[in-house]
Write a protein that holds these residues in place. Structure first.
Motif, PDB file in Angstrom:
ATOM      1  N   MET A  57      35.925  28.759  32.083  1.00  0.00           N
ATOM      2  CA  MET A  57      35.927  29.105  33.491  1.00  0.00           C
ATOM      3  C   MET A  57      37.315  29.564  33.954  1.00  0.00           C
ATOM      4  O   MET A  57      37.447  30.489  34.759  1.00  0.00           O
ATOM      5  CB  MET A  57      35.475  27.905  34.333  1.00  0.00           C
ATOM      6  N   THR A  58      38.351  28.912  33.442  1.00  0.00           N
ATOM      7  CA  THR A  58      39.717  29.285  33.822  1.00  0.00           C
ATOM      8  C   THR A  58      40.054  30.681  33.322  1.00  0.00           C
ATOM      9  O   THR A  58      40.612  31.509  34.069  1.00  0.00           O
ATOM     10  CB  THR A  58      40.710  28.261  33.256  1.00  0.00           C
ATOM     11  N   LEU A  59      39.735  30.968  32.068  1.00  0.00           N
ATOM     12  CA  LEU A  59      39.998  32.296  31.519  1.00  0.00           C
ATOM     13  C   LEU A  59      39.140  33.358  32.204  1.00  0.00           C
ATOM     14  O   LEU A  59      39.551  34.517  32.342  1.00  0.00           O
ATOM     15  CB  LEU A  59      39.738  32.302  30.010  1.00  0.00           C
ATOM     16  N   TRP A  60      37.949  32.972  32.643  1.00  0.00           N
ATOM     17  CA  TRP A  60      37.083  33.912  33.364  1.00  0.00           C
ATOM     18  C   TRP A  60      37.740  34.338  34.675  1.00  0.00           C
ATOM     19  O   TRP A  60      37.814  35.529  35.000  1.00  0.00           O
ATOM     20  CB  TRP A  60      35.728  33.254  33.612  1.00  0.00           C
ATOM     21  N   LEU A  61      38.229  33.363  35.431  1.00  0.00           N
ATOM     22  CA  LEU A  61      38.912  33.682  36.687  1.00  0.00           C
ATOM     23  C   LEU A  61      40.152  34.528  36.423  1.00  0.00           C
ATOM     24  O   LEU A  61      40.409  35.524  37.136  1.00  0.00           O
ATOM     25  CB  LEU A  61      39.290  32.388  37.407  1.00  0.00           C
ATOM     26  N   PHE A  62      40.908  34.175  35.404  1.00  0.00           N
ATOM     27  CA  PHE A  62      42.127  34.916  35.074  1.00  0.00           C
ATOM     28  C   PHE A  62      41.797  36.357  34.681  1.00  0.00           C
ATOM     29  O   PHE A  62      42.464  37.307  35.127  1.00  0.00           O
ATOM     30  CB  PHE A  62      42.865  34.204  33.935  1.00  0.00           C
ATOM     31  N   ALA A  63      40.779  36.541  33.849  1.00  0.00           N
ATOM     32  CA  ALA A  63      40.402  37.885  33.410  1.00  0.00           C
ATOM     33  C   ALA A  63      39.919  38.721  34.591  1.00  0.00           C
ATOM     34  O   ALA A  63      40.261  39.910  34.710  1.00  0.00           O
ATOM     35  CB  ALA A  63      39.318  37.796  32.339  1.00  0.00           C
ATOM     36  N   HIS A  64      39.145  38.109  35.469  1.00  0.00           N
ATOM     37  CA  HIS A  64      38.591  38.885  36.581  1.00  0.00           C
ATOM     38  C   HIS A  64      39.662  39.291  37.583  1.00  0.00           C
ATOM     39  O   HIS A  64      39.658  40.431  38.085  1.00  0.00           O
ATOM     40  CB  HIS A  64      37.495  38.078  37.291  1.00  0.00           C
ATOM     41  N   LEU A  65      40.587  38.414  37.886  1.00  0.00           N
ATOM     42  CA  LEU A  65      41.638  38.785  38.841  1.00  0.00           C
ATOM     43  C   LEU A  65      42.528  39.882  38.272  1.00  0.00           C
ATOM     44  O   LEU A  65      43.029  40.742  39.019  1.00  0.00           O
ATOM     45  CB  LEU A  65      42.446  37.564  39.272  1.00  0.00           C
ATOM     46  N   LEU A  80      46.091  26.869  40.983  1.00  0.00           N
ATOM     47  CA  LEU A  80      44.807  27.402  41.455  1.00  0.00           C
ATOM     48  C   LEU A  80      44.956  28.242  42.723  1.00  0.00           C
ATOM     49  O   LEU A  80      44.345  29.314  42.821  1.00  0.00           O
ATOM     50  CB  LEU A  80      43.818  26.259  41.665  1.00  0.00           C
ATOM     51  N   PRO A  81      45.743  27.811  43.728  1.00  0.00           N
ATOM     52  CA  PRO A  81      45.945  28.701  44.881  1.00  0.00           C
ATOM     53  C   PRO A  81      46.549  30.051  44.516  1.00  0.00           C
ATOM     54  O   PRO A  81      46.184  31.074  45.107  1.00  0.00           O
ATOM     55  CB  PRO A  81      46.894  27.893  45.772  1.00  0.00           C
ATOM     56  N   VAL A  82      47.478  30.067  43.558  1.00  0.00           N
ATOM     57  CA  VAL A  82      48.060  31.346  43.139  1.00  0.00           C
ATOM     58  C   VAL A  82      46.990  32.252  42.543  1.00  0.00           C
ATOM     59  O   VAL A  82      46.891  33.445  42.888  1.00  0.00           O
ATOM     60  CB  VAL A  82      49.200  31.106  42.113  1.00  0.00           C
ATOM     61  N   MET A  83      46.151  31.707  41.670  1.00  0.00           N
ATOM     62  CA  MET A  83      45.116  32.513  41.029  1.00  0.00           C
ATOM     63  C   MET A  83      44.094  33.012  42.048  1.00  0.00           C
ATOM     64  O   MET A  83      43.685  34.184  42.028  1.00  0.00           O
ATOM     65  CB  MET A  83      44.436  31.708  39.924  1.00  0.00           C
ATOM     66  N   PHE A  84      43.667  32.150  42.960  1.00  0.00           N
ATOM     67  CA  PHE A  84      42.691  32.581  43.958  1.00  0.00           C
ATOM     68  C   PHE A  84      43.306  33.555  44.960  1.00  0.00           C
ATOM     69  O   PHE A  84      42.599  34.422  45.498  1.00  0.00           O
ATOM     70  CB  PHE A  84      42.109  31.365  44.677  1.00  0.00           C
ATOM     71  N   ALA A  85      44.585  33.443  45.206  1.00  0.00           N
ATOM     72  CA  ALA A  85      45.252  34.410  46.086  1.00  0.00           C
ATOM     73  C   ALA A  85      45.199  35.809  45.473  1.00  0.00           C
ATOM     74  O   ALA A  85      44.925  36.800  46.174  1.00  0.00           O
ATOM     75  CB  ALA A  85      46.697  33.991  46.337  1.00  0.00           C
ATOM     76  N   TYR A  86      45.459  35.894  44.169  1.00  0.00           N
ATOM     77  CA  TYR A  86      45.349  37.189  43.486  1.00  0.00           C
ATOM     78  C   TYR A  86      43.903  37.678  43.491  1.00  0.00           C
ATOM     79  O   TYR A  86      43.647  38.877  43.691  1.00  0.00           O
ATOM     80  CB  TYR A  86      45.852  37.073  42.047  1.00  0.00           C
ATOM     81  N   GLU A  87      42.971  36.780  43.267  1.00  0.00           N
ATOM     82  CA  GLU A  87      41.554  37.169  43.236  1.00  0.00           C
ATOM     83  C   GLU A  87      41.116  37.743  44.579  1.00  0.00           C
ATOM     84  O   GLU A  87      40.502  38.821  44.635  1.00  0.00           O
ATOM     85  CB  GLU A  87      40.703  35.951  42.877  1.00  0.00           C
ATOM     86  N   ILE A  88      41.424  37.073  45.665  1.00  0.00           N
ATOM     87  CA  ILE A  88      40.962  37.499  46.990  1.00  0.00           C
ATOM     88  C   ILE A  88      41.688  38.768  47.438  1.00  0.00           C
ATOM     89  O   ILE A  88      41.063  39.727  47.917  1.00  0.00           O
ATOM     90  CB  ILE A  88      41.162  36.364  48.007  1.00  0.00           C
ATOM     91  N   SER A  89      43.006  38.800  47.286  1.00  0.00           N
ATOM     92  CA  SER A  89      43.759  39.985  47.727  1.00  0.00           C
ATOM     93  C   SER A  89      43.395  41.204  46.889  1.00  0.00           C
ATOM     94  O   SER A  89      43.240  42.316  47.427  1.00  0.00           O
ATOM     95  CB  SER A  89      45.267  39.706  47.643  1.00  0.00           C
ATOM     96  N   SER A  90      43.241  41.030  45.575  1.00  0.00           N
ATOM     97  CA  SER A  90      42.883  42.157  44.721  1.00  0.00           C
ATOM     98  C   SER A  90      41.475  42.652  45.023  1.00  0.00           C
ATOM     99  O   SER A  90      41.215  43.860  45.015  1.00  0.00           O
ATOM    100  CB  SER A  90      42.989  41.753  43.246  1.00  0.00           C
ATOM    101  N   LEU A  91      40.560  41.725  45.294  1.00  0.00           N
ATOM    102  CA  LEU A  91      39.199  42.122  45.645  1.00  0.00           C
ATOM    103  C   LEU A  91      39.188  42.911  46.954  1.00  0.00           C
ATOM    104  O   LEU A  91      38.461  43.920  47.087  1.00  0.00           O
ATOM    105  CB  LEU A  91      38.308  40.884  45.760  1.00  0.00           C
ATOM    106  N   THR A  92      39.997  42.490  47.916  1.00  0.00           N
ATOM    107  CA  THR A  92      40.063  43.192  49.199  1.00  0.00           C
ATOM    108  C   THR A  92      40.603  44.607  49.027  1.00  0.00           C
ATOM    109  O   THR A  92      40.015  45.584  49.519  1.00  0.00           O
ATOM    110  CB  THR A  92      40.952  42.411  50.181  1.00  0.00           C
ATOM    111  N   LEU A  93      41.721  44.742  48.324  1.00  0.00           N
ATOM    112  CA  LEU A  93      42.319  46.066  48.123  1.00  0.00           C
ATOM    113  C   LEU A  93      41.432  46.951  47.255  1.00  0.00           C
ATOM    114  O   LEU A  93      41.359  48.167  47.467  1.00  0.00           O
ATOM    115  CB  LEU A  93      43.702  45.915  47.504  1.00  0.00           C
TER     116      LEU A  93
END
Length: 520
Positions: free
Chosen positions: A306-314, A388-401
């Motif tokens: 799950m951790t690598l999945w989040l990392f790969a997707h962001l 985790l906040p750092v990773m989710f910050a990249y996920e959300i900001s990258s998804l928005t852009l």
């Protein structure tokens, strides 16, 4: 036989001194020179950046702190302090002595190591000096003496394994230096009372203790060396090249100009989630397949996945931002830079790097590696509060852009498709006009031929016959003529559409592409 016969044909080849090549040659060498300078500066900067993080790491070893508690309060503790005074320096871990009253049990030290307050904890067992003195008296006391119940250290090998191993090796050196210091301080008095014929007592004198290792998570497999290097690089490259393939397909089939942006966003998001889901599963499976007896379980497997999945997707979304907002020639440079700065953030613990590199706490790779260490060592690397906040910050900001970027691509894609459609309609109109002109010409020729045979009448008596042509009233388009014209137009337009379809679905489609392929 030459397979490339036209390669050496002098026809249509221009001399290098031809005046028409002056501007082209100037632009060519200008582009070559510009890229020459940019790439040299880029890679020189990256080399300096990564070497700077490793620069004089030995002189930063004192930042690797080790807790020391003397539960014994005797001669062995004095020997350890004397030995540390000799070894103390920038290239030796910093020994910080803690009060036995504050940390009354070794389990309290284990908590400090587990919560990464220290890299290791060294302690001397209660009553160790008295037991050693008794062991030197000979007889049964020497035979039953336990060398393993004197000095121990607690550490976590899963946390930067090579660095942790070096700390363990330094503590072994400290233990050996303490043995020498103990013998130098107490050796003369001990030799006076040491039973000469008692081999067990002599053995205790020459080898008074063994440093015991209490490893929270042994990590000795060979593959541990690439967890924070090649594994990360391959994950990033895996996302980058598949994103290029997706972009290439979307550009080739002109998806952005034909489908609504919301549907494109949904489909691309589903594709990226599924791709990174399978890719992270394969990566985790490879780690587990070659763990070589590493003590990890199924729960840790799922959490790692799950951790690598989040990392790969962001990172997939981050690379998509690169391809949207950066000029196409800059995208590969951005990839290399992104990989290098992220890799540098986990090559070594920040304790061994200059303070400048501590900004790497904001990078997702440093965050994901700390989460993985926490998983592998069963919570003994509690960095989730920031990782985790750092990773989710990249996920959300990258998804928005990335979502905004889809609307941008759809806007320009629609304009480009509209221009192409206008050009195509113009081509169809020209083809229809040519077909009509050709059809009318054929009709006129056919009617002229018919007029020569049927359009003349005889006037006069039987002996003198005068043939007079009938006056042409105009071109009459029959049903057959209209069907022929329609069929010709249908053939022309069908041929044009087939040519356009073949051009859009060429056999070479699907290669990596990071440009919009549009003209603004």
């Amino acid at each position: 036989m030459n397979p490339y016969p036209h390669a050496r044909q002098p026809k249509r080849r221009l001399s290098s001194t031809n005046p028409t090549l002056h501007d082209i040659r100037l632009q060519l060498f200008k582009a070559i020179g510009g890229n020459f300078i940019i790439l040299q500066v880029l890679f020189f900067g990256l080399f300096c950046y990564i070497f700077g993080s490793l620069y004089q790491q030995t002189s930063h070893t004192h930042n690797l702190t080790v807790a020391f508690v003397d539960y014994d309060g005797g001669a062995i503790g004095v020997a350890v302090r004397d030995a540390y005074k000799q070894l103390q320096g920038d290239s030796f871990p910093g020994l910080i002595e803690l009060s036995p009253q504050q940390y009354s049990q070794p389990s309290a030290l284990e908590e400090k190591v587990c919560h990464i307050d220290f890299w290791a904890a060294l302690y001397i067992s209660p009553g160790a000096s008295n037991r050693l003195t008794e062991g030197l008296t000979g007889g049964s006391a020497s035979s039953s003496y336990n060398r393993s119940d004197v000095m121990s250290f607690i550490w976590n090998e899963a946390r930067y394994s090579t660095t942790a191993d070096s700390v363990a090796a330094k503590l072994q050196d400290l233990s050996e230096a303490a043995r020498i210091a103990y013998s130098a301080t107490n050796g003369a008095a001990i030799l006076q009372t040491l039973p000469a014929g008692d081999a067990a007592a002599v053995s205790v004198f020459y080898n008074p203790w063994q440093l015991v290792s209490l490893n929270l998570q042994p990590t000795t497999q060979g593959s541990r060396l690439i967890y924070n290097t090649l594994v990360i690089i391959l994950i990033l490259l895996q996302e980058f090249f598949y994103l290029g393939t997706i972009n290439g397909l979307y550009a080739k089939f002109k998806i952005y100009g034909r489908i609504r942006p919301f549907r494109i966003i949904a489909v691309r998001l589903i594709i990226s989630i599924l791709y990174t889901f399978v890719g992270s599963l394969c990566t985790t499976g490879a780690i587990w397949a070659f763990r070589a007896g590493w003590n990890v379980n199924g729960v840790q497997f799922v959490l790692t996945w799950m951790t690598l999945w989040l990392f790969a997707h962001l990172n997939f979304l981050t690379f998509d931002i690169f391809s949207i907002w950066l000029p196409p020639p800059v995208v590969p440079m951005a990839l290399v830079t992104w990989i290098m700065i992220n890799l540098t953030s986990i090559l070594l613990p920040f304790a061994l790097s200059p303070r400048f590199y501590h900004w790497g706490y904001a990078l997702p790779t440093h965050a994901v590696y700390n989460v993985l260490v926490d998983i592998w060592s069963r919570g003994c690397n509690p960095a989730l509060y920031y990782a985790l906040p750092v990773m989710f910050a990249y996920e959300i900001s990258s998804l928005t852009l990335s979502t905004i970027g889809v609307y941008r691509r759809s806007h320009y894609g629609f304009l480009e498709l509209e221009r192409e459609e206008k050009a195509f309609q113009t081509k169809i109109a020209e083809s229809i006009a040519a077909a009509l002109e050709e059809s009318e010409g054929e009709t006129l020729e056919r009617r002229r031929a018919e007029g020569e045979g049927e359009g003349e009448v005889a006037v006069g008596d039987e002996e003198a016959v005068v043939v007079m042509p009938m006056q042409r009233r105009g071109t009459i388009t029959t049903l057959a003529d209209r069907e022929e014209i329609a069929e010709r137009i249908w053939r022309e337009t069908t041929q044009l559409r087939r040519e356009r379809s073949r051009a859009e679905a060429d056999d070479n489609f699907g290669g990596p592409c990071f440009e919009l392929t549009i003209n603004k």
